[in-house]
Design an enzyme around this catalytic site. Structure first.
Site, mmCIF file in Angstrom:
data_model
loop_
_atom_site.group_PDB
_atom_site.id
_atom_site.type_symbol
_atom_site.label_atom_id
_atom_site.label_comp_id
_atom_site.label_asym_id
_atom_site.label_seq_id
_atom_site.Cartn_x
_atom_site.Cartn_y
_atom_site.Cartn_z
ATOM 1 N N CYS A 292 10.024 -13.212 6.913
ATOM 2 C CA CYS A 292 10.113 -12.352 8.259
ATOM 3 C C CYS A 292 7.968 -12.376 8.703
ATOM 4 O O CYS A 292 8.018 -12.074 9.396
ATOM 5 C CB CYS A 292 10.986 -11.332 8.708
ATOM 6 S SG CYS A 292 12.195 -11.221 7.701
ATOM 7 N N HIS A 432 5.269 -4.222 12.736
ATOM 8 C CA HIS A 432 6.840 -4.802 12.208
ATOM 9 C C HIS A 432 8.092 -3.936 12.010
ATOM 10 O O HIS A 432 8.831 -5.073 12.714
ATOM 11 C CB HIS A 432 6.167 -5.084 10.741
ATOM 12 C CG HIS A 432 7.388 -6.054 10.184
ATOM 13 N ND1 HIS A 432 8.104 -7.284 10.655
ATOM 14 C CD2 HIS A 432 8.409 -5.491 8.440
ATOM 15 C CE1 HIS A 432 8.524 -7.524 9.609
ATOM 16 N NE2 HIS A 432 9.071 -6.160 8.890
ATOM 17 N N HIS A 468 15.802 -7.838 14.815
ATOM 18 C CA HIS A 468 15.179 -8.589 14.393
ATOM 19 C C HIS A 468 14.679 -10.645 14.328
ATOM 20 O O HIS A 468 15.978 -10.619 13.733
ATOM 21 C CB HIS A 468 15.244 -8.140 13.186
ATOM 22 C CG HIS A 468 14.229 -8.155 11.778
ATOM 23 N ND1 HIS A 468 12.996 -9.583 12.356
ATOM 24 C CD2 HIS A 468 13.515 -7.799 10.928
ATOM 25 C CE1 HIS A 468 11.775 -9.808 10.838
ATOM 26 N NE2 HIS A 468 12.303 -8.700 10.189
#
Length: 541
Positions: A292, A432, A468
């Site tokens: 990620c 994040h 996400h």
């Protein structure tokens, strides 16, 4: 977590010790110098004469100290011999004990970070250093297919999370995602390729070309570019999972039914390659896959290519499309996903105690980075300046953050040093924050450690509205960060109704958009494997 010198020194010490021991012979307490080849230079002879090896740990410590004088290395390779390089001496320790041991060493990691902070004096880069600016952006998201629409939806607090419609997921405990409902490649990708390519590549190609169009790079403008100094660096965390999944299903019948392009179209690098082929760009071209954190790695490396003079123009970012049975099933098996199926827009809840996991998203984000003088020469609109960034590794656990946040703190400190700015100059952070308890809390604590009580600082999470996007997350959030700089508005944190204990809500953007004159903005992305990345943008002046 250890500093940069330790991360390089430890393996180097290991090999150097092995090499020296292999050419020496020792017995009892005798010392014998390493013999040189007959053709060796005298300077090397004097240097290597220090590398005497004797039995016992003291001689190894002397070797490490004399031959490779790295402070952190000698700290971690102490009288307990070399086993500390690879783990505990005891083979009977169970998994939990080993993890506790790693956490126990975090004090050493934090000590190294303090050394880094003392050494990293905030200095502006030399005036002759090439500057990097953002001149174009492209996105494919569940909230819009261009930067303006995308950011307007974010400012309004609209959620892109909904029921999955792409396939029948009725048997899955999670049936929601940030799925793109309307996507078209018309005018961007040839129909023949559109039928064969994985969706992650289609998102990538479309967003990449939209970034060029947004940057005013027409065919006439591109004809003036030196294409040997134009590159593409767009990564993916998962690559062509749908192409690979379809190939497995076809193979159940016969290999003759398989897509002949299944191998190249499944690899993460092929998207960048196909875009470069289409544009004729011959500069740096590859992909990075760090889960990620992928996009931020690609953006920072692209900027470095420009700074070093290896490129004048770079398309960079990330793309992922894993809302398919194998992708959903994999994350369900990890027990990582929210199961708030009856209220999908409320499912992604960073920093909220009522969270029950993160929400998958899909899409792509691409930035057009350009060397400042190159951009000015062609009259490009400059959206923001890229100041710098950093990467670190937690070196702790596959999926859990370091208990002290050591890797994240070190990453932020190094990013500030790279950008040549002080922590007080950062007044906006796109976090994040994925809507997982451990991740949200540890990042918040790291931010509090690095920035203290800055009353001007505002923090938000784009994932509260789009979920996400895995390898594409950093790039899409970089677009949101640049848009915040351009517009002077930061988007809200939605679903933040019951904040986690210890979280100061004055630091977080509320349920409505807020006006903010951004001095400098930080965007964080962290990935499985302990990959940490922080990048910094600022208004162009």
């Amino acid at each position: 977590m250890v500093g940069a010198s330790s991360s390089y020194a430890s393996p180097l010490c290991t090999w150097f010790v092995a090499a020296c021991m292999s050419v020496s012979h020792g017995g009892g307490d005798s010392r014998q110098a390493v013999a040189l080849q007959s053709g060796g230079r005298s300077r090397r002879r004097r240097q290597l004469s220090k590398c005497s090896v004797a039995s016992g740990s003291a001689s190894i410590q002397a070797l490490v100290t004399s031959c490779l004088d790295f402070g952190p290395c000698t700290h971690y390779n102490n009288n307990n011999a070399l086993s500390s390089l690879f783990g505990s001496n005891s083979v009977s320790l169970n998994r939990n004990q080993r993890r506790l041991n790693r956490a126990a060493s975090s004090g050493g990691a934090m000590a190294v970070m303090e050394m880094e902070k003392e050494a990293a004096v905030n200095k502006k880069p030399p005036t002759e250093q090439r500057r990097v600016v953002v001149t174009g952006m492209g996105v494919e998201t569940s909230l819009g297919h261009d930067p303006h629409t995308f950011y307007e939806n974010l400012l309004q607090g609209n959620s892109g999370i909904s029921q999955i419609e792409n396939f029948d997921c009725s048997e899955f405990p999670t049936r929601i995602a940030g799925e793109i409902k309307s996507f078209s490649t018309e005018g961007w990708v040839a129909p023949k390729l559109s039928k064969r390519m994985d969706k992650f590549m289609l998102y990538l190609l479309t967003a990449g070309k939209k970034a060029l169009a947004d940057g005013g790079v027409t065919d006439e403008v591109m004809a003036e570019f030196d294409k040997t100094k134009c590159g593409v660096l767009i990564g993916s965390a998962m690559g062509g999972m749908k192409v690979f999944y379809d190939a497995i299903e076809a193979l159940r019948i016969s290999y003759k039914k398989m897509n002949p392009f299944c191998v190249p179209f499944a690899t993460t690098n092929m998207g960048s390659a196909m875009l470069a082929m289409d544009l004729g760009w011959m500069g740096p071209n590859y992909s990075i896959s760090t889960a990620c954190a992928t996009s931020n790695f690609c953006i920072l490396n692209s900027a470095n290519h420009i700074i070093k003079g290896e490129a004048d123009v770079m398309l960079c970012g990330g793309s992922d499309a894993v809302i398919i049975p194998i992708g959903l099933g994999g994350f369900v098996a990890c027990r990582a996903l929210s199961q708030r199926n009856n209220d999908p827009t409320k499912a992604s809840r960073p920093w909220d105690t009522n969270r029950d996991g993160f929400v998958m998203g899909e899409g792509a984000g691409v930035l057009l980075l350009e060397e400042l003088e190159h951009a000015k020469k062609r009259g490009a609109t400059i959206y923001a300046e890229f100041l710098g960034g950093s990467f670190t590794c937690d070196a702790y656990h596959m999926t859990e953050p370091h208990p002290d946040g050591a890797g994240v703190i070190l990453c932020i400190e190094r990013a500030l040093a790279s950008a040549g700015i002080s922590k007080e100059q950062i007044n906006y952070i796109n976090a994040h924050a994925t809507s997982t308890h451990a991740g949200d809390i540890k990042e918040y604590q790291a931010l509090a450690h690095c920035f203290g009580q800055n009353p001007e600082l505002k923090v938000n999470s784009t994932k509260s509205m789009i979920g996400h996007l895995l390898g594409a997350a950093g790039a899409v959030e970089a677009v949101a960060t640049v848009q915040a700089i351009r517009t002077g508005w930061v988007h809200p944190n939605i679903n933040l109704e019951n904040p986690d204990s210890g979280v100061d809500t004055k630091l977080l953007v509320g349920p409505k958009k807020e006006r903010l004159d951004i001095k400098a903005a930080l965007s964080n992305s962290f990935g499985f494997g302990g990959h940490n990345s922080s990048i910094i943008f600022a208004p162009y002046k």
